[in-house]
Write an enzyme that holds these catalytic residues in place. Structure first.
Site, PDB file in Angstrom:
ATOM      1  N   ASP A  36       0.864  -1.182   0.000  1.00 55.43           N
ATOM      2  CA  ASP A  36       0.000   0.000   0.000  1.00 55.43           C
ATOM      3  C   ASP A  36       0.904   1.236   0.000  1.00 55.43           C
ATOM      4  OD1 ASP A  36      -2.232   1.972   1.130  1.00 55.43           O
ATOM      5  OD2 ASP A  36      -3.282   0.158   0.510  1.00 55.43           O
ATOM      6  N   ASP A  37       0.473   2.278   0.645  1.00 53.62           N
ATOM      7  CA  ASP A  37       1.191   3.559   0.617  1.00 53.62           C
ATOM      8  C   ASP A  37       2.584   3.442   1.270  1.00 53.62           C
ATOM      9  OD1 ASP A  37       1.606   6.240   0.178  1.00 53.62           O
ATOM     10  OD2 ASP A  37      -0.184   6.912   1.254  1.00 53.62           O
ATOM     11  N   ASP A  80      -5.322   5.302  -5.665  1.00 53.03           N
ATOM     12  CA  ASP A  80      -6.007   6.143  -4.686  1.00 53.03           C
ATOM     13  C   ASP A  80      -6.289   7.533  -5.283  1.00 53.03           C
ATOM     14  OD1 ASP A  80      -7.140   6.761  -2.245  1.00 53.03           O
ATOM     15  OD2 ASP A  80      -5.479   5.933  -1.084  1.00 53.03           O
ATOM     16  N   LYS A 132      -3.624  -0.578  -6.862  1.00 51.02           N
ATOM     17  CA  LYS A 132      -4.663   0.180  -6.150  1.00 51.02           C
ATOM     18  C   LYS A 132      -4.373   1.652  -6.406  1.00 51.02           C
ATOM     19  CE  LYS A 132      -5.974   1.253  -1.308  1.00 51.02           C
ATOM     20  NZ  LYS A 132      -5.870   0.727   0.078  1.00 51.02           N
ATOM     21  N   ARG A 165     -13.137   0.889  -4.287  1.00 50.17           N
ATOM     22  CA  ARG A 165     -13.497   1.275  -2.926  1.00 50.17           C
ATOM     23  C   ARG A 165     -14.647   2.265  -3.006  1.00 50.17           C
ATOM     24  NH1 ARG A 165      -9.804   1.834   1.013  1.00 50.17           N
ATOM     25  NH2 ARG A 165     -11.489   2.954   2.023  1.00 50.17           N
ATOM     26  N   SER A 220     -10.092   3.826  -6.333  1.00 50.65           N
ATOM     27  CA  SER A 220     -10.700   4.438  -5.141  1.00 50.65           C
ATOM     28  C   SER A 220     -11.656   5.563  -5.515  1.00 50.65           C
ATOM     29  CB  SER A 220      -9.606   4.971  -4.214  1.00 50.65           C
ATOM     30  OG  SER A 220      -8.768   3.918  -3.799  1.00 50.65           O
ATOM     31  N   ASP A 265     -12.349   4.325   5.008  1.00 45.74           N
ATOM     32  CA  ASP A 265     -11.355   3.312   5.407  1.00 45.74           C
ATOM     33  C   ASP A 265     -11.815   2.494   6.605  1.00 45.74           C
ATOM     34  OD1 ASP A 265      -9.861   4.537   3.492  1.00 45.74           O
ATOM     35  OD2 ASP A 265      -8.278   5.233   4.844  1.00 45.74           O
TER      36      ASP A 265
HETATM   37  C1  GLA Z   1      -6.403   6.092   1.806  1.00 46.67           C
HETATM   38  C2  GLA Z   1      -6.958   4.725   1.446  1.00 46.67           C
HETATM   39  C3  GLA Z   1      -6.413   3.671   2.394  1.00 46.67           C
HETATM   40  C4  GLA Z   1      -4.890   3.677   2.331  1.00 46.67           C
HETATM   41  C5  GLA Z   1      -4.366   5.062   2.665  1.00 46.67           C
HETATM   42  C6  GLA Z   1      -2.874   5.151   2.461  1.00 46.67           C
HETATM   43  O1  GLA Z   1      -6.878   6.521   3.051  1.00 46.67           O
HETATM   44  O2  GLA Z   1      -8.344   4.726   1.467  1.00 46.67           O
HETATM   45  O3  GLA Z   1      -6.912   2.394   2.049  1.00 46.67           O
HETATM   46  O4  GLA Z   1      -4.471   3.283   1.062  1.00 46.67           O
HETATM   47  O5  GLA Z   1      -4.987   6.053   1.853  1.00 46.67           O
HETATM   48  O6  GLA Z   1      -2.369   6.406   2.774  1.00 46.67           O
END
Ligand code: GLA
Length: 435
Positions: free
Chosen positions: A79-80, A158, A156, A215, A190, A219
């Site tokens: 992820d991030d 965002d 993913k 999404r 997202s 979260d």
């Molecule tokens: C957003 C996404 C999360 C995650 C964070 C990472 O909030 O919705 O799922 O990926 O960013 O910073």
């Protein structure tokens, strides 16, 4: 004539912009770093938990060795907070060199050598939500190509630090750019979560054409409260959301937090059951190195997984909401089967809920039932009243197979008993199941 032009134009639209990767005909399954490991980049003080290649190879080893992969959990998703703060000399994203010394391509190979897949994270704004470099419009093509060159299997994408207009261009553009690489890369958008998740702002027809999953909502956090908020939002809006789902295109209520700190065993079963009913992607965000056997048993429940993975890909719905605090959910499955979930919002004690399959709109017939979490089996006629005992914040989940012909049912009743079976006329034998 106009119709022909219109049809041609829309065919052109589909062929030009559709995400044509054939992936995710059933909801994707795997592991995703975010909820459990967040943006922990302190490898000096927290080497075991920081976002680094070691975390992903550790999880890959667990998926491979502890039976997860064989059950379908194949994606290992970054992820991030994976990238360096600067692009390289050629303008490409690059991983943080200290935390990913081997690079992303080597990490992808590590996954592929084991039959796993690697996912990565990007953002269509100037920055990711965590403040790392984003992939704004002028960077989308080069970033898609970089991910493909690294042999990444899923993205993913965002939406932090982008506006509505940029998103309208960026999400379809990334879809096209991924397509153009020729590498099948699962695409998680997202976008709808940044548009409030609902039509008319969100165009689910378009999303189904350009993304494999999306999404819709906020979260997930490590608490029951968070799970319940998500569940309520998805089922309150089921009429808008459920038709959007199908093979290759899924609503994503966010990660499974089973195995973390916030859920009891009953609540863990509830999350697993309701994610299966929703045909949701099953991305666990937990520590597979230390997970309890109870949590593992729930996540590895074969029947819950097979319900989630049903090839028809119909998203289930809430069909009953009782004043008592019992909700009933139903998902149609292939072979005329279905899944039922009885869920309790109560906080007092196990609630004895009485109903019948007929009251739940099942057609006349005799049904074989398997309780997903106890594996008990029984036969029930549509007309037979039964009682399920549902724990506070817990579920009872059933796999209900196709109705047998009544004659056959009576025939079998004379012979052997498979589990228990009940006769409608048997006034005194109200079945009390799973107590
Ligand atoms: C957003 C996404 C999360 C995650 C964070 C990472 O909030 O919705 O799922 O990926 O960013 O910073």
């Amino acid at each position: 004539m106009y119709l022909v032009v219109l049809l041609f134009a829309s065919a052109l639209f589909v062929s030009t912009f559709a995400l044509d990767n054939g992936l995710m005909q059933t909801p994707p399954m795997g592991w995703l770093a975010w909820e459990r490991f967040r943006c922990d980049i302190d490898c000096e003080h927290d080497p075991k938990n920081c976002i680094s290649e070691n975390l992903f190879t550790d999880m890959a080893d667990r998926l491979y060795e502890d039976g997860w992969m064989d059950l379908g959990y194949v994606y290992v998703n970054i992820d991030d907070c994976w990238s360096s703060m600067q692009r390289d000399g050629k303008g490409r994203l690059q991983p943080d060199p200290k935390r990913f010394p081997g690079g992303i391509r080597r990490l992808a190979r590590y996954m592929h050598d084991r039959g796993l897949k690697l996912g990565i994270y990007g953002d269509m704004g100037t920055h990711t939500c965590g403040g790392y470099p984003g992939s704004p419009l002028d960077k989308i093509e080069i970033d898609a190509q970089t991910f493909a060159d690294w042999e990444v299997d899923m993205l993913k994408f965002d939406g932090c630090y982008s506006n509505t207009t940029e998103q309208e261009q960026g999400y379809p553009l990334m879809s096209k750019a991924l397509n153009a690489t020729g590498r099948p890369i699962g695409y998680s958008c997202s976008w709808p979560a940044y548009q409030g998740g609902l039509p008319p702002k969100v165009n689910y027809t378009q999303l189904g054409l350009i993304c494999n999953l999306w999404r819709n909502y906020g979260d997930i956090q490590d608490s029951w409260d968070s799970v319940l908020t998500i569940v309520d939002w998805f089922f309150e809006n089921q009429d808008a959301l459920a038709p959007a789902a199908g093979p290759g295109r899924w609503n994503d209520p966010d990660m499974l937090i089973v195995g973390d700190f916030g859920l009891s065993m009953d609540q863990s079963r509830s999350q697993m059951a309701l994610w299966a009913i929703m045909a949701a992607p099953l991305f666990m965000s937990n520590d597979l190195r230390t997970i309890s056997s109870g949590a593992r048993g729930i996540l590895q429940n074969k029947m819950a997984i097979s319900i989630n993975q049903d090839p028809m890909g119909i998203q289930g719905r809430r069909i009953v909401k009782e004043k008592s605090g019992i909700d009933v959910f139903l998902r149609p499955l292939s072979n005329n089967a279905s899944a039922l979930v009885f869920f309790s919002r109560r906080n007092d004690m196990p609630y004895r809920y009485q109903t019948s399959l007929r009251k739940l709109n099942y057609p006349t017939g005799s049904y074989n039932i398997i309780d997903v979490f106890t594996e008990k089996t029984m036969t029930l006629k549509d007309s037979t009243d039964f009682v399920v005992s549902v724990n506070p914040t817990g579920v009872v989940m059933w796999y209900v197979s196709a109705p047998a012909k009544m004659g056959l049912h009576y025939f079998f009743r004379g012979g052997h008993h498979h589990g228990s079976s009940y006769d409608k006329d048997d006034e005194n034998s109200l079945p009390q199941l799973f107590l």
